[in-house]
Design a protein around this motif. Structure first.
Motif, PDB file in Angstrom:
ATOM      1  N   LEU A 181       0.821  -1.211   0.000  1.00  0.00           N
ATOM      2  CA  LEU A 181       0.000   0.000   0.000  1.00  0.00           C
ATOM      3  C   LEU A 181       0.853   1.258   0.000  1.00  0.00           C
ATOM      4  N   VAL A 182       2.085   1.144   0.474  1.00  0.00           N
ATOM      5  CA  VAL A 182       3.038   2.262   0.473  1.00  0.00           C
ATOM      6  C   VAL A 182       4.398   1.709   0.063  1.00  0.00           C
ATOM      7  N   PRO A 183       5.294   2.564  -0.425  1.00  0.00           N
ATOM      8  CA  PRO A 183       6.615   2.066  -0.822  1.00  0.00           C
ATOM      9  C   PRO A 183       7.435   1.536   0.349  1.00  0.00           C
ATOM     10  N   ALA A 184       7.373   2.231   1.498  1.00  0.00           N
ATOM     11  CA  ALA A 184       8.269   1.858   2.595  1.00  0.00           C
ATOM     12  C   ALA A 184       7.729   2.346   3.932  1.00  0.00           C
ATOM     13  N   PRO A 190       5.019  -3.817  17.588  1.00  0.00           N
ATOM     14  CA  PRO A 190       3.892  -3.279  16.804  1.00  0.00           C
ATOM     15  C   PRO A 190       4.222  -2.999  15.339  1.00  0.00           C
ATOM     16  N   VAL A 191       5.425  -2.483  15.052  1.00  0.00           N
ATOM     17  CA  VAL A 191       5.743  -2.142  13.660  1.00  0.00           C
ATOM     18  C   VAL A 191       5.881  -3.372  12.777  1.00  0.00           C
ATOM     19  N   ASP A 192       6.156  -4.541  13.373  1.00  0.00           N
ATOM     20  CA  ASP A 192       6.162  -5.775  12.579  1.00  0.00           C
ATOM     21  C   ASP A 192       4.768  -6.064  12.040  1.00  0.00           C
ATOM     22  N   TYR A 193       3.777  -5.895  12.899  1.00  0.00           N
ATOM     23  CA  TYR A 193       2.390  -6.118  12.476  1.00  0.00           C
ATOM     24  C   TYR A 193       1.927  -5.047  11.497  1.00  0.00           C
ATOM     25  N   LEU A 194       2.336  -3.808  11.715  1.00  0.00           N
ATOM     26  CA  LEU A 194       1.934  -2.739  10.804  1.00  0.00           C
ATOM     27  C   LEU A 194       2.552  -2.929   9.424  1.00  0.00           C
ATOM     28  N   ALA A 195       3.782  -3.433   9.374  1.00  0.00           N
ATOM     29  CA  ALA A 195       4.401  -3.714   8.080  1.00  0.00           C
ATOM     30  C   ALA A 195       3.558  -4.717   7.297  1.00  0.00           C
ATOM     31  N   LEU A 196       3.054  -5.736   7.971  1.00  0.00           N
ATOM     32  CA  LEU A 196       2.208  -6.723   7.300  1.00  0.00           C
ATOM     33  C   LEU A 196       0.910  -6.089   6.813  1.00  0.00           C
ATOM     34  N   HIS A 197       0.317  -5.220   7.625  1.00  0.00           N
ATOM     35  CA  HIS A 197      -0.896  -4.510   7.198  1.00  0.00           C
ATOM     36  C   HIS A 197      -0.625  -3.687   5.941  1.00  0.00           C
ATOM     37  N   LEU A 198       0.567  -3.123   5.853  1.00  0.00           N
ATOM     38  CA  LEU A 198       0.922  -2.279   4.704  1.00  0.00           C
ATOM     39  C   LEU A 198       1.369  -3.097   3.499  1.00  0.00           C
ATOM     40  N   GLY A 199       1.475  -4.406   3.673  1.00  0.00           N
ATOM     41  CA  GLY A 199       1.920  -5.259   2.568  1.00  0.00           C
ATOM     42  C   GLY A 199       3.412  -5.278   2.387  1.00  0.00           C
ATOM     43  N   LEU A 200       4.147  -4.921   3.448  1.00  0.00           N
ATOM     44  CA  LEU A 200       5.606  -4.857   3.379  1.00  0.00           C
ATOM     45  C   LEU A 200       6.231  -5.988   4.189  1.00  0.00           C
ATOM     46  N   PRO A 201       7.469  -6.363   3.857  1.00  0.00           N
ATOM     47  CA  PRO A 201       8.190  -7.290   4.739  1.00  0.00           C
ATOM     48  C   PRO A 201       8.575  -6.574   6.025  1.00  0.00           C
TER      49      PRO A 201
END
Length: 405
Positions: free
Chosen positions: A66-69, A116-127
């Motif tokens: 959903l976002v680049p990074a 928390p940022v590990d889970y947010l990365a998954l929500h954003l479609g990022l590794p």
């Protein structure tokens, strides 16, 4: 506190080696819409330090981010391994930390599993985002974001310094600026501006300004500042740094408030809480800080054109979990899963023998940090207000999915 540090010193040999990102030595074909990496025929350079472990291959990946990074600045709430490379007592590179992580190994995260940022990365479609220290410095390793967070860091430069080395708030922003310049040199200014302005930057810092500064009355600070004045000082510093980030074309920004550290096992032990009641005088300071930060965020939204800044009140979200713990499946609300002493708050988590067998029914993992299960709930709230609304004026999903009006 001194006693705890002496005990810790017996168990640990601190390494002072650190390694920052090196400039990528590769050729790139770039456009405004796509980034192509042409690998060097000689292959990537070797390194003596292993990168922060990422998710296991079995973890499903979203094909279209959903976002680049995602870029992360903060303290131990979001440190994913930077302090592994520093000479400090504030390290989580030993068992049982990480025992419930995807790799089942300690990574430097102050948790039994994900932060928390590990889970947010998954929500954003990022590794999962790698740490700044310990990476090889190739552009492809930075394209999904970088985590600059350092345990013991605070908004005030000297907060947490008694624990050893850490990367201060200001220094983390300088590291981001260095990364920004690497992008400009490698990708061009126009591509970098588009890349950064479309990405998300997440800030989670300020707890150590209370734990390691104000509540310890360092430099007689309590006689210089009442809590309200101290909060105003912290918020004004944060405000200026957010403006600095805005000047580097950061437009999507998540500012996290502080958790109820008056409910943390360390303070329940230190203040001799009788039945696990939270320490009200500490929590009142935290609530006041969050109030000031929310107001500051609203001001910045009017002041900075096209900025999309949200403030997430972690105190509010955490107290909802504590007060409604049965609904969330927690039955241990005061005792840490890992530690020693009453509420397991006297000595930090240092070995597997000190840990409970199942952390999923605990709110607290160690003296100060929540369990993976709590982090997942808080991340869901940041993303979509799934359990309770704690982000203002909107949640992260609306920032990245909805188009600005």
């Amino acid at each position: 506190m001194v006693t705890s540090l002496l005990v810790i010193a017996i168990f640990f040999i601190i390494s002072s080696h650190s390694k920052a990102l090196r400039f990528p030595q590769e050729l790139y074909n770039l456009s405004l819409n796509e980034i192509f990496i042409v690998d060097s025929p000689s292959g990537p350079p070797s390194t003596s330090a292993s990168p922060t472990p990422l998710l296991s291959p079995t973890t499903p990946a979203v094909s279209s981010p959903l976002v680049p990074a995602l870029f992360i600045i903060g303290d131990s709430t979001v440190d994913c391994g930077n302090n592994n490379f520093l000479g400090t007592f504030a390290r989580a590179d030993h068992p049982p930390y990480g025992r419930d992580f995807d790799t089942h190994q300690p990574t430097g995260r102050f948790c039994n599993g994900r932060i928390p940022v590990d889970y947010l990365a998954l929500h954003l479609g990022l590794p999962i985002v790698p740490s700044y220290l310990g990476q090889e410095g190739e552009l492809k390793d930075m394209l999904h974001g970088i985590n600059y967070a350092s345990a013991a860091a605070g908004i005030i430069f000297s907060s947490g310094s008694e624990l050893g080395q850490h990367i201060s708030f200001t220094h983390q922003i300088q590291q981001f600026a260095d990364t920004y310049q690497q992008f400009v040199l490698s990708m061009g200014e126009d591509v970098t501006i588009d890349f950064i302005s479309s990405s998300v930057l997440y800030i989670s810092i300020g707890t150590n300004d209370y734990i390691h500064y104000y509540l310890r009355n360092v430099s007689n600070v309590q006689n210089l500042y009442l809590p309200w004045g101290f909060n105003q000082f912290l918020a004004s510093t944060m405000r200026q740094e957010i403006k600095n980030l805005y000047n580097m074309n950061v437009r999507r920004l998540v500012v996290m408030g502080l958790p109820p550290i008056g409910c943390a096992p360390y303070y329940l032990w230190r203040y001799k809480s009788n039945s696990g009641e939270c320490i009200e005088e500490i929590n009142n300071m935290i609530m006041e800080f969050n109030f000031v930060m929310r107001y500051m965020t609203e001001e910045l939204l009017h002041e900075l054109p096209d900025a999309r800044i949200i403030f997430c009140d972690v105190f509010q979200g955490s107290m909802d979990i504590i007060q409604n713990h049965k609904r969330y499946g927690f039955n241990a609300t005061t005792d840490a899963c890992c530690g020693l002493g009453k509420y397991k708050g006297w000595i930090m988590c240092m070995s597997g023998e000190m840990a409970c067998p199942n952390a999923s029914n605990h709110i607290w993992w160690d003296q100060f940090h929540p369990t993976d299960a709590v982090n997942a709930i808080l991340a869901d709230n940041v993303w979509s207000s799934r359990h309770t609304e704690m982000c203002y004026p909107m949640n992260l999903e609306k920032i990245v999915v909805d188009k600005p009006e």
